[in-house]
Scaffold this motif. Sequence first.
Motif, PDB file in Angstrom:
ATOM      1  N   SER A   5       0.814  -1.101   0.026  1.00 18.30           N
ATOM      2  CA  SER A   5      -0.062   0.092   0.139  1.00 18.30           C
ATOM      3  C   SER A   5       0.981   1.176   0.112  1.00 18.30           C
ATOM      4  O   SER A   5       1.785   1.395   0.827  1.00 18.30           O
ATOM      5  CB  SER A   5      -0.946  -0.058   1.162  1.00 18.30           C
ATOM      6  OG  SER A   5      -0.267   0.248   2.327  1.00 18.30           O
ATOM      7  N   THR A   7       2.224   5.160   0.413  1.00 20.21           N
ATOM      8  CA  THR A   7       1.974   6.275   1.438  1.00 20.21           C
ATOM      9  C   THR A   7       1.471   7.612   0.788  1.00 20.21           C
ATOM     10  O   THR A   7       1.531   7.794  -0.479  1.00 20.21           O
ATOM     11  CB  THR A   7       3.296   6.580   2.368  1.00 20.21           C
ATOM     12  OG1 THR A   7       4.326   7.238   1.400  1.00 20.21           O
ATOM     13  CG2 THR A   7       3.923   5.305   2.449  1.00 20.21           C
ATOM     14  N   GLN A   8       0.976   8.502   1.654  1.00 20.83           N
ATOM     15  CA  GLN A   8       0.742   9.935   1.197  1.00 20.83           C
ATOM     16  C   GLN A   8       2.002  10.688   1.138  1.00 20.83           C
ATOM     17  O   GLN A   8       1.795  11.945   1.067  1.00 20.83           O
ATOM     18  CB  GLN A   8      -0.187  10.293   1.839  1.00 20.83           C
ATOM     19  CG  GLN A   8      -1.658   9.325   1.829  1.00 20.83           C
ATOM     20  CD  GLN A   8      -2.753   9.966   2.905  1.00 20.83           C
ATOM     21  OE1 GLN A   8      -2.612  10.905   3.166  1.00 20.83           O
ATOM     22  NE2 GLN A   8      -3.621   9.004   3.281  1.00 20.83           N
ATOM     23  N   GLY A   9       2.955  10.237   1.626  1.00 23.74           N
ATOM     24  CA  GLY A   9       4.124  11.047   1.944  1.00 23.74           C
ATOM     25  C   GLY A   9       4.403  11.635   3.390  1.00 23.74           C
ATOM     26  O   GLY A   9       3.782  11.182   3.995  1.00 23.74           O
ATOM     27  N   LYS A  11       4.098  13.966   6.031  1.00 24.90           N
ATOM     28  CA  LYS A  11       3.397  15.395   6.219  1.00 24.90           C
ATOM     29  C   LYS A  11       3.255  15.774   7.732  1.00 24.90           C
ATOM     30  O   LYS A  11       3.014  16.985   7.894  1.00 24.90           O
ATOM     31  CB  LYS A  11       1.762  15.120   5.899  1.00 24.90           C
ATOM     32  CG  LYS A  11       1.402  14.813   4.315  1.00 24.90           C
ATOM     33  CD  LYS A  11      -0.085  14.652   4.298  1.00 24.90           C
ATOM     34  CE  LYS A  11      -0.273  14.241   2.788  1.00 24.90           C
ATOM     35  NZ  LYS A  11      -1.694  13.950   2.824  1.00 24.90           N
ATOM     36  N   GLN A  50       2.369  20.900   5.476  1.00 27.29           N
ATOM     37  CA  GLN A  50       2.879  20.007   6.627  1.00 27.29           C
ATOM     38  C   GLN A  50       2.543  20.410   7.824  1.00 27.29           C
ATOM     39  O   GLN A  50       2.104  21.588   8.142  1.00 27.29           O
ATOM     40  CB  GLN A  50       4.673  19.947   6.486  1.00 27.29           C
ATOM     41  CG  GLN A  50       5.144  19.338   5.277  1.00 27.29           C
ATOM     42  CD  GLN A  50       6.334  19.265   5.029  1.00 27.29           C
ATOM     43  OE1 GLN A  50       7.245  20.374   5.284  1.00 27.29           O
ATOM     44  NE2 GLN A  50       6.847  18.397   4.546  1.00 27.29           N
ATOM     45  N   TRP A  70       5.249   9.211   8.223  1.00 25.89           N
ATOM     46  CA  TRP A  70       4.624   9.071   6.873  1.00 25.89           C
ATOM     47  C   TRP A  70       2.981   8.679   7.114  1.00 25.89           C
ATOM     48  O   TRP A  70       2.702   8.000   7.682  1.00 25.89           O
ATOM     49  CB  TRP A  70       5.222   7.785   6.351  1.00 25.89           C
ATOM     50  CG  TRP A  70       6.676   7.756   6.116  1.00 25.89           C
ATOM     51  CD1 TRP A  70       7.767   7.867   6.774  1.00 25.89           C
ATOM     52  CD2 TRP A  70       6.990   8.075   4.834  1.00 25.89           C
ATOM     53  NE1 TRP A  70       8.909   8.040   6.390  1.00 25.89           N
ATOM     54  CE2 TRP A  70       8.679   8.335   4.960  1.00 25.89           C
ATOM     55  CE3 TRP A  70       6.607   8.340   3.432  1.00 25.89           C
ATOM     56  CZ2 TRP A  70       9.540   8.431   3.997  1.00 25.89           C
ATOM     57  CZ3 TRP A  70       7.611   8.669   2.625  1.00 25.89           C
ATOM     58  CH2 TRP A  70       9.229   8.829   2.784  1.00 25.89           C
ATOM     59  N   HIS A  71       2.373   9.348   6.325  1.00 30.75           N
ATOM     60  CA  HIS A  71       0.801   9.217   6.338  1.00 30.75           C
ATOM     61  C   HIS A  71       0.396   7.954   5.145  1.00 30.75           C
ATOM     62  O   HIS A  71       0.905   8.122   4.318  1.00 30.75           O
ATOM     63  CB  HIS A  71       0.147  10.534   5.814  1.00 30.75           C
ATOM     64  CG  HIS A  71       0.205  11.700   7.012  1.00 30.75           C
ATOM     65  ND1 HIS A  71      -0.970  12.209   7.744  1.00 30.75           N
ATOM     66  CD2 HIS A  71       1.281  12.154   7.546  1.00 30.75           C
ATOM     67  CE1 HIS A  71      -0.475  12.996   8.363  1.00 30.75           C
ATOM     68  NE2 HIS A  71       1.004  12.873   8.474  1.00 30.75           N
ATOM     69  N   VAL A  72      -0.435   7.374   6.082  1.00 30.69           N
ATOM     70  CA  VAL A  72      -0.901   5.928   5.080  1.00 30.69           C
ATOM     71  C   VAL A  72      -2.326   5.875   5.170  1.00 30.69           C
ATOM     72  O   VAL A  72      -3.011   6.313   6.184  1.00 30.69           O
ATOM     73  CB  VAL A  72      -0.271   4.738   5.760  1.00 30.69           C
ATOM     74  CG1 VAL A  72       1.338   4.806   5.710  1.00 30.69           C
ATOM     75  CG2 VAL A  72      -0.493   4.565   7.235  1.00 30.69           C
ATOM     76  N   ASP A  73      -2.932   5.266   4.392  1.00 32.25           N
ATOM     77  CA  ASP A  73      -4.441   4.841   4.282  1.00 32.25           C
ATOM     78  C   ASP A  73      -4.737   3.878   5.471  1.00 32.25           C
ATOM     79  O   ASP A  73      -5.822   3.792   5.864  1.00 32.25           O
ATOM     80  CB  ASP A  73      -4.770   4.439   2.897  1.00 32.25           C
ATOM     81  CG  ASP A  73      -4.966   5.494   1.794  1.00 32.25           C
ATOM     82  OD1 ASP A  73      -4.809   6.832   2.355  1.00 32.25           O
ATOM     83  OD2 ASP A  73      -4.575   5.283   0.682  1.00 32.25           O
ATOM     84  N   LYS A  78       0.193  -1.423   6.641  1.00 34.26           N
ATOM     85  CA  LYS A  78       1.368  -0.806   6.348  1.00 34.26           C
ATOM     86  C   LYS A  78       2.372  -1.320   7.380  1.00 34.26           C
ATOM     87  O   LYS A  78       3.699  -1.796   7.130  1.00 34.26           O
ATOM     88  CB  LYS A  78       1.575   0.726   6.348  1.00 34.26           C
ATOM     89  CG  LYS A  78       2.746   1.403   6.083  1.00 34.26           C
ATOM     90  CD  LYS A  78       3.422   0.753   4.976  1.00 34.26           C
ATOM     91  CE  LYS A  78       2.927   1.303   3.629  1.00 34.26           C
ATOM     92  NZ  LYS A  78       3.353   1.109   2.435  1.00 34.26           N
ATOM     93  N   GLN A 117      -2.439   7.590  10.311  1.00 35.10           N
ATOM     94  CA  GLN A 117      -3.522   7.195   9.615  1.00 35.10           C
ATOM     95  C   GLN A 117      -4.586   8.206  10.254  1.00 35.10           C
ATOM     96  O   GLN A 117      -4.918   7.890  11.287  1.00 35.10           O
ATOM     97  CB  GLN A 117      -4.000   5.768   9.893  1.00 35.10           C
ATOM     98  CG  GLN A 117      -5.240   5.540   9.144  1.00 35.10           C
ATOM     99  CD  GLN A 117      -5.799   4.387   9.348  1.00 35.10           C
ATOM    100  OE1 GLN A 117      -4.908   3.158   9.378  1.00 35.10           O
ATOM    101  NE2 GLN A 117      -7.198   4.019   9.386  1.00 35.10           N
TER     102      GLN A 117
END
Length: 119
Positions: A5, A7-9, A11, A50, A70-73, A78, A117
């Motif tokens: 999955s 990441t959103q990077g 943030k 950020q 790291w932002h993840v769904d 993850k 998340q």
Amino acid sequence: MTGTSPTQGIKTVLHPVSDLDKAKAVYSALLGVEPQVDGPYYVGFEAAGQHIGLLPGGGPQGLTSPVAYWHVDDIETKLGELTAAGATVKDPANDVGGGRLVATVLDADGNLLGLVQDS
């Protein structure tokens, strides 16, 4: 690596500080904005998409250096992918308020990586 999955990077970056008032002044000058959250245990800034957080004494996490989050769904997915790849969970996912889940892992070299998340 396929099937993982994304990441959103990065943030969010949290910084341990010894003097919250002095750090708040420096980061306000650096970022060009006043903090959005300004409390005795946490000061948070939003700038350029950020979130920069200041934790007096390293906060409850006991941070000794800045940590990138790291932002993840899906934080549990993850965490599973990271541990399968050789990372070690330091702090499992926990709700820090508002449905936000946070966890940390150590990579193979002992570097601390944060995961977030949002609900």
